[in-house]
Design a protein around this motif. Structure first.
Motif, PDB file in Angstrom:
ATOM      1  N   TRP A  56       0.853  -1.190   0.000  1.00 49.00           N
ATOM      2  CA  TRP A  56       0.000   0.000   0.000  1.00 49.00           C
ATOM      3  C   TRP A  56       0.890   1.242   0.000  1.00 49.00           C
ATOM      4  CZ3 TRP A  56      -0.806   3.653   4.153  1.00 49.00           C
ATOM      5  CH2 TRP A  56      -1.796   4.606   3.878  1.00 49.00           C
ATOM      6  N   LYS A  57       0.517   2.211  -0.814  1.00 43.63           N
ATOM      7  CA  LYS A  57       1.286   3.448  -0.911  1.00 43.63           C
ATOM      8  C   LYS A  57       0.338   4.626  -1.040  1.00 43.63           C
ATOM      9  CE  LYS A  57       4.973   5.706  -3.597  1.00 43.63           C
ATOM     10  NZ  LYS A  57       5.767   6.070  -2.406  1.00 43.63           N
ATOM     11  N   HIS A  58       0.623   5.668  -0.277  1.00 50.64           N
ATOM     12  CA  HIS A  58      -0.143   6.911  -0.375  1.00 50.64           C
ATOM     13  C   HIS A  58       0.838   8.063  -0.162  1.00 50.64           C
ATOM     14  CE1 HIS A  58      -2.853  10.208   0.755  1.00 50.64           C
ATOM     15  NE2 HIS A  58      -3.770   9.551   0.061  1.00 50.64           N
ATOM     16  N   GLY A  59       1.144   8.777  -1.230  1.00 46.07           N
ATOM     17  CA  GLY A  59       2.181   9.804  -1.127  1.00 46.07           C
ATOM     18  C   GLY A  59       3.518   9.159  -0.810  1.00 46.07           C
ATOM     19  N   ASN A  60       4.171   9.647   0.239  1.00 41.91           N
ATOM     20  CA  ASN A  60       5.451   9.063   0.657  1.00 41.91           C
ATOM     21  C   ASN A  60       5.278   7.876   1.603  1.00 41.91           C
ATOM     22  OD1 ASN A  60       7.005  10.946  -0.795  1.00 41.91           O
ATOM     23  ND2 ASN A  60       6.893  12.441   0.868  1.00 41.91           N
ATOM     24  N   ILE A  61       4.060   7.682   2.112  1.00 43.38           N
ATOM     25  CA  ILE A  61       3.809   6.590   3.063  1.00 43.38           C
ATOM     26  C   ILE A  61       3.670   5.277   2.302  1.00 43.38           C
ATOM     27  CG2 ILE A  61       2.249   5.711   4.833  1.00 43.38           C
ATOM     28  CD1 ILE A  61       1.439   8.619   5.379  1.00 43.38           C
ATOM     29  N   PHE A  84      19.492  -3.488  15.819  1.00 47.51           N
ATOM     30  CA  PHE A  84      18.795  -3.567  14.537  1.00 47.51           C
ATOM     31  C   PHE A  84      18.790  -2.207  13.857  1.00 47.51           C
ATOM     32  CE2 PHE A  84      14.648  -3.012  12.295  1.00 47.51           C
ATOM     33  CZ  PHE A  84      14.890  -3.859  11.229  1.00 47.51           C
ATOM     34  N   LEU A  85      19.067  -2.214  12.546  1.00 45.39           N
ATOM     35  CA  LEU A  85      19.020  -0.994  11.738  1.00 45.39           C
ATOM     36  C   LEU A  85      18.074  -1.225  10.571  1.00 45.39           C
ATOM     37  CD1 LEU A  85      20.050   1.846  10.949  1.00 45.39           C
ATOM     38  CD2 LEU A  85      21.924   0.712   9.721  1.00 45.39           C
ATOM     39  N   ASN A  86      17.091  -0.345  10.441  1.00 38.80           N
ATOM     40  CA  ASN A  86      16.106  -0.418   9.358  1.00 38.80           C
ATOM     41  C   ASN A  86      16.386   0.726   8.382  1.00 38.80           C
ATOM     42  OD1 ASN A  86      13.891  -0.737   7.711  1.00 38.80           O
ATOM     43  ND2 ASN A  86      12.406  -0.836   9.383  1.00 38.80           N
ATOM     44  N   LEU A  87      16.841   0.388   7.188  1.00 39.67           N
ATOM     45  CA  LEU A  87      17.158   1.386   6.166  1.00 39.67           C
ATOM     46  C   LEU A  87      15.935   1.585   5.274  1.00 39.67           C
ATOM     47  CD1 LEU A  87      20.701   0.014   5.248  1.00 39.67           C
ATOM     48  CD2 LEU A  87      20.152   1.917   6.773  1.00 39.67           C
ATOM     49  N   GLY A  88      15.324   2.750   5.382  1.00 35.58           N
ATOM     50  CA  GLY A  88      14.041   2.992   4.733  1.00 35.58           C
ATOM     51  C   GLY A  88      12.936   2.532   5.670  1.00 35.58           C
ATOM     52  N   SER A  89      12.947   3.071   6.896  1.00 35.39           N
ATOM     53  CA  SER A  89      12.089   2.563   7.977  1.00 35.39           C
ATOM     54  C   SER A  89      10.614   2.878   7.795  1.00 35.39           C
ATOM     55  CB  SER A  89      12.579   3.098   9.327  1.00 35.39           C
ATOM     56  OG  SER A  89      12.765   4.495   9.279  1.00 35.39           O
ATOM     57  N   GLY A  90      10.273   3.823   6.930  1.00 35.30           N
ATOM     58  CA  GLY A  90       8.879   4.082   6.596  1.00 35.30           C
ATOM     59  C   GLY A  90       7.989   4.366   7.785  1.00 35.30           C
ATOM     60  N   LYS A 115      10.868  13.376   5.718  1.00 36.67           N
ATOM     61  CA  LYS A 115      10.602  13.895   7.058  1.00 36.67           C
ATOM     62  C   LYS A 115       9.160  13.647   7.480  1.00 36.67           C
ATOM     63  CE  LYS A 115      10.912  18.094   9.870  1.00 36.67           C
ATOM     64  NZ  LYS A 115      11.240  19.552   9.874  1.00 36.67           N
ATOM     65  N   ASP A 116       8.204  13.809   6.549  1.00 32.07           N
ATOM     66  CA  ASP A 116       6.795  13.620   6.910  1.00 32.07           C
ATOM     67  C   ASP A 116       6.514  12.164   7.293  1.00 32.07           C
ATOM     68  OD1 ASP A 116       7.290  12.944   4.180  1.00 32.07           O
ATOM     69  OD2 ASP A 116       5.149  12.976   3.755  1.00 32.07           O
ATOM     70  N   VAL A 117       7.243  11.226   6.695  1.00 27.98           N
ATOM     71  CA  VAL A 117       7.053   9.813   7.027  1.00 27.98           C
ATOM     72  C   VAL A 117       7.630   9.508   8.404  1.00 27.98           C
ATOM     73  CG1 VAL A 117       7.496   7.437   6.309  1.00 27.98           C
ATOM     74  CG2 VAL A 117       7.062   9.183   4.589  1.00 27.98           C
ATOM     75  N   VAL A 118       8.758  10.125   8.743  1.00 34.58           N
ATOM     76  CA  VAL A 118       9.331   9.955  10.084  1.00 34.58           C
ATOM     77  C   VAL A 118       8.364  10.473  11.141  1.00 34.58           C
ATOM     78  CG1 VAL A 118      11.167  10.709  11.639  1.00 34.58           C
ATOM     79  CG2 VAL A 118      11.737   9.953   9.333  1.00 34.58           C
ATOM     80  N   GLU A 119       7.751  11.620  10.889  1.00 34.78           N
ATOM     81  CA  GLU A 119       6.769  12.167  11.831  1.00 34.78           C
ATOM     82  C   GLU A 119       5.575  11.224  11.964  1.00 34.78           C
ATOM     83  OE1 GLU A 119       5.946  15.982  10.185  1.00 34.78           O
ATOM     84  OE2 GLU A 119       7.813  16.894  10.933  1.00 34.78           O
ATOM     85  N   GLU A 142      11.941   0.524  21.937  1.00 36.75           N
ATOM     86  CA  GLU A 142      11.291   1.541  21.113  1.00 36.75           C
ATOM     87  C   GLU A 142      12.216   1.998  19.984  1.00 36.75           C
ATOM     88  OE1 GLU A 142       9.250   4.690  23.168  1.00 36.75           O
ATOM     89  OE2 GLU A 142       9.130   3.479  25.009  1.00 36.75           O
ATOM     90  N   PRO A 143      11.709   2.018  18.755  1.00 40.62           N
ATOM     91  CA  PRO A 143      12.536   2.465  17.623  1.00 40.62           C
ATOM     92  C   PRO A 143      12.853   3.946  17.720  1.00 40.62           C
ATOM     93  CG  PRO A 143      10.553   1.295  16.875  1.00 40.62           C
ATOM     94  CD  PRO A 143      10.369   1.581  18.323  1.00 40.62           C
ATOM     95  N   GLN A 144      14.031   4.298  17.239  1.00 43.46           N
ATOM     96  CA  GLN A 144      14.438   5.701  17.089  1.00 43.46           C
ATOM     97  C   GLN A 144      14.652   5.964  15.603  1.00 43.46           C
ATOM     98  OE1 GLN A 144      17.701   5.205  20.287  1.00 43.46           O
ATOM     99  NE2 GLN A 144      17.195   7.372  20.354  1.00 43.46           N
ATOM    100  N   PHE A 145      13.951   6.970  15.083  1.00 46.73           N
ATOM    101  CA  PHE A 145      14.005   7.259  13.654  1.00 46.73           C
ATOM    102  C   PHE A 145      14.743   8.568  13.390  1.00 46.73           C
ATOM    103  CE2 PHE A 145       9.875   5.106  14.477  1.00 46.73           C
ATOM    104  CZ  PHE A 145      10.152   3.904  13.849  1.00 46.73           C
ATOM    105  N   VAL A 146      15.544   8.586  12.333  1.00 43.69           N
ATOM    106  CA  VAL A 146      16.215   9.810  11.902  1.00 43.69           C
ATOM    107  C   VAL A 146      15.916  10.030  10.422  1.00 43.69           C
ATOM    108  CG1 VAL A 146      18.082   9.645  13.600  1.00 43.69           C
ATOM    109  CG2 VAL A 146      18.355   8.578  11.355  1.00 43.69           C
ATOM    110  N   VAL A 147      15.940  11.306  10.021  1.00 44.42           N
ATOM    111  CA  VAL A 147      15.680  11.672   8.628  1.00 44.42           C
ATOM    112  C   VAL A 147      16.994  11.692   7.861  1.00 44.42           C
ATOM    113  CG1 VAL A 147      14.728  13.423   7.086  1.00 44.42           C
ATOM    114  CG2 VAL A 147      13.710  13.061   9.344  1.00 44.42           C
ATOM    115  N   GLY A 148      17.005  11.101   6.678  1.00 44.24           N
ATOM    116  CA  GLY A 148      18.210  11.144   5.856  1.00 44.24           C
ATOM    117  C   GLY A 148      18.214  10.052   4.806  1.00 44.24           C
ATOM    118  N   ASN A 149      19.168  10.152   3.903  1.00 46.56           N
ATOM    119  CA  ASN A 149      19.354   9.143   2.869  1.00 46.56           C
ATOM    120  C   ASN A 149      20.281   8.058   3.415  1.00 46.56           C
ATOM    121  OD1 ASN A 149      20.283   7.673   0.545  1.00 46.56           O
ATOM    122  ND2 ASN A 149      19.590   9.357  -0.734  1.00 46.56           N
TER     123      ASN A 149
END
Length: 365
Positions: A56-61, A84-90, A115-119, A142-149
Motif C-alpha cells: 500500500w502506498k499513499h504519497g510518501n507513506i 537492529f538498523l532499518n534502512l528505509g524505515s517508513g 521527514k513527513d514519514v518519520v513524523e 522503542e525504535p528511534q528514527f532519523v531523517v536522511g538518505n
C-alpha cells in the motif's frame, strides 16, 4: 508484490492466512504480528485494504505486502538484546514488531528519507505505546528514527547485528550495506529482484541466500554537483539506559510475571488467544472414470465437486453455523470484557499517582 495469501477480515485473520501459507513459521514472529494491528498504520479511509496481502502506498507513506514482512522477520532470526538498523524505515511498522522481539536491552534504529514519514512513524509508535493493550504484554525496544538518505550514513557509524533495507539495492551499493554489519550478523535486502539474506561470517567473508523473488523501488541516489558537500546521516548514539528507566523495566517485568502466575493458578489464561475462524471446506466426492494406458483401459478415481444443490445446502448450513458462533463470541465478549491485568495491578499499588503514571508510560488508556 503481494497477493500470495487470502485476504483477511481483521489482523488475526491475516496472520492465520500467513501461517497457513508458511510465511510465518516461528512463534515469536507470530506473536509480534498479532500484537500490532497492521490497520493502525493505514490512513483513515484506507483501512479496508489493510488485511489484504498487498503493498500500500499513499504519497510518501508505504507499506510492503504482509508476506514480504513475514519473510523478512523470519530471515532476520531475531533474538533479545540484538541491535537492529532499518534502512528505509517508513511507517515504523516493521521496526516496532522487531522491537517486541529484541526487547528493552536491544538497539532499534531507523533511517527514512522523508521527514513527513518519520513524523508519521513517531505518531504511530506513540499511539501503540499509549493505547494498545498489546504493549503491556511485551518489553519493547522503542525504535528511534532519523531523517536522511541511507546511502549517506556517516562512515564512522557503529555496526549492527541485524539490518534490513526496504528498497532495491543496486550491486554497486551491496558492499556499502555489508560493511555496516557485525561479524555473525544478518542483512536482509532486495538485490536484483531477489529478497536476499546475507550473513557475515568473517571480516571479509559473507554467505548469501535468496529467499523469494520481489519487486522493490530502488534506493534514491541524490544527484548533486561535486562542489556541494552532501550531508552525512548521523545515527542515534548507543547509550546506557538510566537507572530510572531500568527500574521501570524491572518493576513492570516483575508485576507482569506475578500477574500471569496468579492467572494460571486460578486456571485462567494470562492472555486469551484470538478467536479462530473455521474455514469453509469445499466437499468433494470421488467418481470413477477410465483412461487408456497403451492399449489397456484402466479405472481411475477423479475428484469432482458435489452436485450444485448439495453444495448450496452445505453452504447455507455452514453460514448459519458461523453466524451462531459469531453471535456466541459477541455475547461472551459483552459478558467478559477484556481486562489489562498489568495496568490494573499497577493502579492497585499503594504508590503516589505520579509514580503509577510513570510505570504506565503515561498511557491514556
Amino acid at each position: 508484490m503481494g497477493g500470495a495469501v487470502s485476504a483477511g477480515e481483521d489482523n488475526d485473520d491475516l496472520i492465520d492466512n500467513l501461517k497457513e501459507a508458511q510465511y510465518i513459521r516461528s512463534e515469536r514472529v507470530e506473536q509480534a504480528f498479532r500484537a500490532i494491528d497492521r490497520g493502525d498504520y493505514y490512513l483513515d479511509g484506507y483501512r479496508d485494504t489493510a488485511y489484504k496481502d498487498l503493498a500500500w502506498k499513499h504519497g510518501n507513506i508505504h507499506l510492503s505486502a504482509p508476506c514480504i514482512y513475514s519473510e523478512v522477520m523470519e530471515a532476520l532470526m531475531l533474538q533479545q538484546g540484538l541491535s537492529f538498523l532499518n534502512l528505509g524505515s517508513g511507517t515504523g511498522y516493521l521496526s516496532t514488531m522487531v522491537g517486541l522481539i529484541i526487547g528493552p536491552f536491544g538497539v532499534n534504529h531507523g533511517v527514512e528519507l522523508h521527514k513527513d514519514v518519520v513524523e508519521y512513524a513517531r505518531e504511530r509508535l506513540d499511539d501503540f505505546v499509549k493505547t494498545s493493550d498489546s504493549f503491556d504484554r511485551f518489553e519493547l525496544c522503542e525504535p528511534q528514527f532519523v531523517v536522511g538518505n541511507c546511502l549517506d550514513i556517516s562512515s564512522d557509524s557503529h555496526q549492527y547485528d541485524r539490518i534490513y533495507c526496504g528498497a532495491g539495492v543496486q550491486k554497486a551499493h551491496e558492499n556499502y550495506m555489508k560493511i555496516m554489519l557485525k561479524v555473525g550478523g544478518i542483512l536482509v535486502m532486495p538485490v536484483e529482484d531477489q529478497l536476499t539474506q546475507i550473513t557475515r561470517t568473517g571480516q571479509s567473508s559473507w554467505e548469501s541466500k535468496n529467499i523469494l523473488p520481489v519487486s522493490f523501488t530502488p534506493l534514491v541516489q541524490q544527484s548533486r554537483p561535486d562542489a556541494i558537500k552532501r550531508d552525512t546521516v548521523d545515527l542515534p548514539p548507543v547509550s546506557v539506559r538510566s537507572l530510572q528507566d531500568l527500574s521501570r523495566i524491572y518493576v513492570r517485568r516483575t508485576l507482569r510475571f506475578l500477574t500471569n502466575e496468579e492467572s494460571r493458578c486460578r486456571g485462567l489464561p494470562a492472555h486469551k488467544p484470538p478467536q479462530k475462524r473455521k474455514r469453509r471446506r469445499c466437499r468433494q466426492r470421488c467418481i470413477n472414470t477410465y483412461v487408456f494406458v497403451g492399449n489397456q483401459l484402466i479405472p481411475q478415481p477423479v475428484e469432482s465437486e458435489e452436485d450444485e444443490c448439495i453444495e448450496e445446502e452445505l453452504k447455507d448450513k455452514e453460514e448459519e453455523k458461523e453466524k451462531e458462533e459469531e453471535d456466541a463470541t459477541e455475547t461472551l465478549k459483552a459478558e467478559e470484557p477484556q481486562v489489562n491485568l498489568l495496568r490494573d495491578r499497577i493502579l492497585s499499588l499503594p504508590l503516589p499517582e505520579s509514580l503509577k503514571t510513570y510505570l504506565l508510560y503515561y498511557r491514556e488508556k
